[in-house]
Scaffold this motif. Structure first.
Motif, PDB file in Angstrom:
ATOM      1  N   TRP A 149      -3.164  -2.470  11.341  1.00  0.00           N
ATOM      2  CA  TRP A 149      -2.056  -2.139  10.439  1.00  0.00           C
ATOM      3  C   TRP A 149      -2.202  -2.862   9.103  1.00  0.00           C
TER       4      TRP A 149
ATOM      5  N   GLU B 197      -4.737  -1.156   6.833  1.00  0.00           N
ATOM      6  CA  GLU B 197      -4.262   0.154   6.384  1.00  0.00           C
ATOM      7  C   GLU B 197      -3.186   0.052   5.307  1.00  0.00           C
ATOM      8  N   ASN B 198      -2.518  -1.096   5.210  1.00  0.00           N
ATOM      9  CA  ASN B 198      -1.334  -1.181   4.355  1.00  0.00           C
ATOM     10  C   ASN B 198      -1.417  -2.202   3.232  1.00  0.00           C
TER      11      ASN B 198
ATOM     12  N   GLN C  82      -1.844  -3.880  -0.221  1.00  0.00           N
ATOM     13  CA  GLN C  82      -1.769  -3.450  -1.610  1.00  0.00           C
ATOM     14  C   GLN C  82      -2.049  -4.654  -2.509  1.00  0.00           C
TER      15      GLN C  82
ATOM     16  N   PRO D 297       3.783  -4.146   3.037  1.00  0.00           N
ATOM     17  CA  PRO D 297       5.050  -3.464   2.767  1.00  0.00           C
ATOM     18  C   PRO D 297       6.278  -4.307   3.109  1.00  0.00           C
TER      19      PRO D 297
END
Length: 345
Positions: free
Chosen positions: A108, A111-112, A114, A157
């Motif tokens: 995870w 994939e996330n 930033q 996130p």
């Protein structure tokens, strides 16, 4: 597994040693890749003392990538006198990547992730308070983002996670709240004593009955740089950082005398029985987070639920509750106008 690597301007193939393979999940930047292109012949012509001095100046990520250059560097790098905080972060990193099935804790996160401006994050905090714990500063500036522990990272996130899996932690990653402009909050220290005061704190994580704080108050040596995990903040407005502990059967007479003296010095008694043993610094907290991550990995259970999206325009402050999507304290910048929240008796 074979990888292409540029050394001295030429492409060659090599099979990375076993201790490097897990690390290949961490993406190198152009600056880090440049280290691998340095002419080994040139560096090997230097005295060992100079090589060690150069290695001692490396930040964490270049140091990590340098370990894959050659066997001689693998031998010399551990001998370099690096910053003690970097040394502890290095030991934690190596412990992580050498864990069996480490890659299962990354899905995870990878994939996330930033990008965010690390230096701007630090500068924004310093614009609100003039001191920052060194362990936290170096971690934020230098830690490999792909090795994020327990999803605590400004570049992940800002959502409420309900998952139970090796790569997630349930709750809210509050260090990602306004990651372009992080905000110090104002929990209370020594509430219900003559010395009640606001202290600057960075909200790290919330999950129902747990709220985790990194404290920045340099005027309180016992607080500065420590991480507090506070349980349900019922009837607290705003939240309180525990300032005492209860004696236990394991305490000897010296402990009892020492605690009694410290309570007397700070104008406190020991009647309400609050108990909180803080993590002594940011790295100790991260080590504990990784231990908890390992437990989830060992159990191997996966229970996936959809993340709850948080509306950043309406998140508090909200007191006397355990909603992990709401701020539990006022902004540090508002502290002087909210002194009525301090209870000094």
């Amino acid at each position: 597994m074979v990888f292409s690597l540029s050394v001295s301007g030429q492409n060659s193939l090599f099979t990375p040693p076993s201790f490097v393979r897990n690390e290949l999940v961490l993406e190198e930047t152009k600056a880090e890749a440049a280290i691998l292109r340095i002419s080994k012949a040139t560096l090997h012509s230097l005295p060992v003392e100079i090589e060690l001095h150069i290695f001692s100046q490396l930040e964490l990520k270049p140091y990590l990538f340098s370990r894959g250059v050659c066997k001689e560097w693998q031998r010399l790098l551990p001998l370099a006198d690096i910053h003690p905080v970097r040394r502890r972060l290095l030991e934690l990193y190596l412990k992580m990547v050498n864990t069996p099935n480490f890659i299962d804790t990354r899905s995870w996160i990878l994939e996330n992730l930033q990008p965010f401006d690390r230096q701007a994050y630090i500068d924004t905090i310093l614009s609100q308070y003039p001191a920052i714990p060194e362990e936290f500063r170096i971690w934020l500036l230098e830690w490999p983002e792909r090795a994020t522990i327990n999803c605590i990272w400004p570049g992940l996130p800002f959502v409420s996670c309900n998952d139970l899996s090796p790569s997630r932690r349930d709750g809210v990653n509050w260090v990602a709240y306004k990651s372009h402009s992080p905000q110090l909050l104002a929990p209370v220290y020594r509430q219900c004593t003559p010395n009640a005061k606001f202290v600057p704190g960075l909200l790290i994580w919330r999950h129902n009955y747990r709220t985790e704080w990194l404290i920045f108050d340099k005027d309180e040596p016992k607080l500065f740089g420590r991480v507090y995990v506070i349980k349900l903040m019922e009837f607290q407005m705003p939240p309180c950082i525990p300032h005492e502990r209860r004696l236990t059967a394991e305490d000897d007479e010296e402990d009892i005398e020492s605690l009694a003296y410290s309570l007397e010095e700070e104008g406190m008694d020991n009647t309400d029985g609050r108990f909180n043993v803080p993590y002594p610094d940011w790295i100790s907290y991260l080590e504990s987070c990784w231990t908890k991550n390992l437990r989830r990995l060992e159990k191997g259970r996966i229970f996936l639920l959809k993340d709850d999206i948080i509306d950043e325009s309406d998140i508090g402050p909200y007191f006397n509750g355990h909603n992990d999507t709401l701020l539990p304290a006022f902004s540090w910048s508002l502290r002087d106008s909210l002194t009525e929240c301090l209870i000094t008796s």
